[in-house]
Write an enzyme that holds these catalytic residues in place. Structure first.
Site, PDB file in Angstrom:
ATOM      1  N   HIS A 465     -44.037  54.924  39.134  1.00 45.02           N
ATOM      2  CA  HIS A 465     -43.034  53.994  39.647  1.00 45.02           C
ATOM      3  C   HIS A 465     -41.620  54.568  39.591  1.00 45.02           C
ATOM      4  CE1 HIS A 465     -41.912  50.339  41.371  1.00 45.02           C
ATOM      5  NE2 HIS A 465     -42.415  49.461  40.517  1.00 45.02           N
ATOM      6  N   ASP A 469     -42.169  53.306  44.998  1.00 45.14           N
ATOM      7  CA  ASP A 469     -42.016  51.855  44.859  1.00 45.14           C
ATOM      8  C   ASP A 469     -43.290  51.153  45.338  1.00 45.14           C
ATOM      9  OD1 ASP A 469     -39.413  52.129  43.916  1.00 45.14           O
ATOM     10  OD2 ASP A 469     -38.569  52.074  45.940  1.00 45.14           O
TER      11      ASP A 469
END
Length: 492
Positions: A465, A469
């Site tokens: 992450h 995204d």
């Protein structure tokens, strides 16, 4: 005696040490050039190491099961003993005394180490691999190493005569010296566990760990030079240094009490390396997983239609090959999924190298299909089949398990509905494919909804992450689903 060294080879740019698994030749036995003389294991690959020249193996420096740094001399080969043995009735020349061999090894490597230390200030291109695979092109015959004297004259450093073992103790690899310099450590203070007390990488790292846990041992000037000064953490709260060590330091697995009836076995090398790498990968990358279901009905029809043609050509095209083909076509649209985080930079890889997880039962290895975007469906299938076969036979080359930019693992082949795999270090994402099964689904036919039987599979994408995204992952999975469900028949 015209001896040449057999060093622990560099089996890849990120590999710093290797373990001698098995000696295939024993002292006194004749060896041919390029003939395998030992097997080694690293955290990347197991490999046979060929003799650099013909002769007689006269001395083994590293025993089976020992782990040493890259460049450490593991054996010596006498290049004239073979001819002498043939003329004199087959008796090999005796091995040189251990101290003389240590001195010869240290002396022969001194100039190379000095050059490496001098160049360490400037970055250099990383080599593809630092060792030849068996059968690769040979360089010119190595020159006979200079024989070091048993003792050397007194110097300002030693205050008197210095034996060969004392010189070996004082010397260490460029890597160890660089670590010592960066942390302001005098190697004379470090207890060495190597040959003749030589300080190894493990020794210096253990010394630093102990010093970190004992603030009194830190040099006062180093503590004073740290800026800006860190505020002490409140009672019961870890400071940033402690958090860094906890999450990114050396992996230490907790121990648990053994109960009656338990069977306790030590980890083998593959299991230990896998355990360490998985812990580090989870510590560094914040893992997130997204899922999507893919219809394989069209692909299954194309496979059955072309199966006879492919078999005539000697090819077997698996579902995994179709998935890898789709991934290679979609990744260019999503460079962050084919990238990685490096310090405070983002690296977007220029090529697509897909790692394919192979079950060794027990154990796991991930050979790499390089430049997958340039391969056809059948080309990818052939590459996967070749790599998987040689992986199970332990015949992969070092560069065939390095450089992946994206990975695919297929637990579905064993019936698993879906998995949540761990992202390999140095990459941003991994795709897990679940079992491909017939399932009842709602389909539209003639403008009406109805229940149909379709071949379906659940995919999971594990992603870092820090660079990927959730929306990026969702768009990537949607494009991959589209590419597979509309697979063009002419490609097959």
């Amino acid at each position: 005696m015209p001896k040449i060294e057999v060093p622990m080879p560099q089996m890849g740019e990120s590999i710093a040490e290797g373990t001698v698994s098995r000696w295939l030749k024993q002292p006194g036995e004749a060896v041919e050039r390029d003939e395998p003389i030992l097997e080694i294991s690293t955290d990347k690959v197991d490999a046979e190491i060929p003799a650099p020249a013909a002769g007689t193996l006269v001395d083994i420096q590293v025993q089976e099961g020992e782990t040493v740094e890259v460049g450490t001399v593991v054996a010596f080969i006498d290049t004239e003993a073979k001819a002498g043995a043939a003329a004199g009735g087959g008796e090999a020349a005796p091995a040189a005394p251990e101290g003389a061999q240590a001195a010869e090894s240290a002396e022969a490597k001194e100039s190379a180490e000095s050059a490496e230390s001098a160049e360490s200030a400037e970055p250099a291109p990383a080599p593809e691999t630092g060792v030849r695979a068996a059968g690769a092109a040979e360089p010119s015959e190595p020159a006979e190493p200079r024989r070091a004297p048993a003792r050397q004259p007194a110097s300002a450093e030693n205050g008197g005569d210095e034996t060969a073992e004392e010189r070996l103790r004082r010397r260490s690899t460029p890597l160890v010296r660089r670590i010592a310099a960066e942390h302001e450590v005098d190697l004379a203070e470090v207890e060495g566990s190597g040959r003749a007390g030589r300080v190894t990488k493990q020794d210096i790292m253990s010394f630093l760990d102990r010093r970190e846990k004992s603030p009194a041992e830190k040099p006062a000037e180093k503590a004073a030079a740290r800026a800006p000064a860190r505020q002490p953490a409140p009672a019961g709260v870890m400071g940033s240094d402690q958090l860094w060590d906890l999450f990114y330091g050396k992996v230490q697995h907790p121990e648990w009490p053994v109960r009656e009836g338990d069977d306790v076995k030590p980890m083998d090398r593959i299991r230990k390396l896998t355990a360490d790498h998985m812990v580090l990968a989870k510590r560094v990358a914040p893992h997130v997983h997204s899922f999507i279901e893919v219809d394989f009905t069209r692909i299954d029809r194309i496979r059955r239609k072309n199966k006879a043609k492919w078999e005539e050509q000697g090819n077997k095209v698996s579902y995994t090959a179709f998935v890898a083909w789709g991934v290679a076509r979609v990744l260019p649209e999503f460079p962050m999924v084919n990238g990685t985080v490096s310090g405070e930079n983002l690296i977007f890889r220029g090529g697509i190298n897909i790692g394919i997880a192979v079950d060794l039962n027990p154990g796991l290895i991930v050979p790499v299909v390089r430049d997958a975007e340039d391969l056809t469906l059948v080309g990818i299938a052939k590459r996967i089949s070749d790599l998987a076969g040689r992986a199970r036979d332990r015949k992969l080359k070092p560069d065939e398990i390095q450089g992946a930019t994206f990975s695919i693992t297929n637990p579905g082949v064993l019936g698993t509905y879906v998995g949540m795999p761990i992202i390999p270090e140095g990459t941003a994402a991994i795709l897990g494919t679940g079992s491909i099964e017939k399932r009842p689904v709602v389909v539209e036919a003639d403008g009406m909804d109805t229940i149909g039987i379709r071949l379906r599979s659940m995919f999971s994408l594990g992603y870092d992450h820090r660079i990927v995204d959730g929306a990026d992952a969702a768009r990537f999975l949607a494009r991959l689903k589209e590419a597979l469900e509309t697979f063009p028949e002419e490609v097959a």
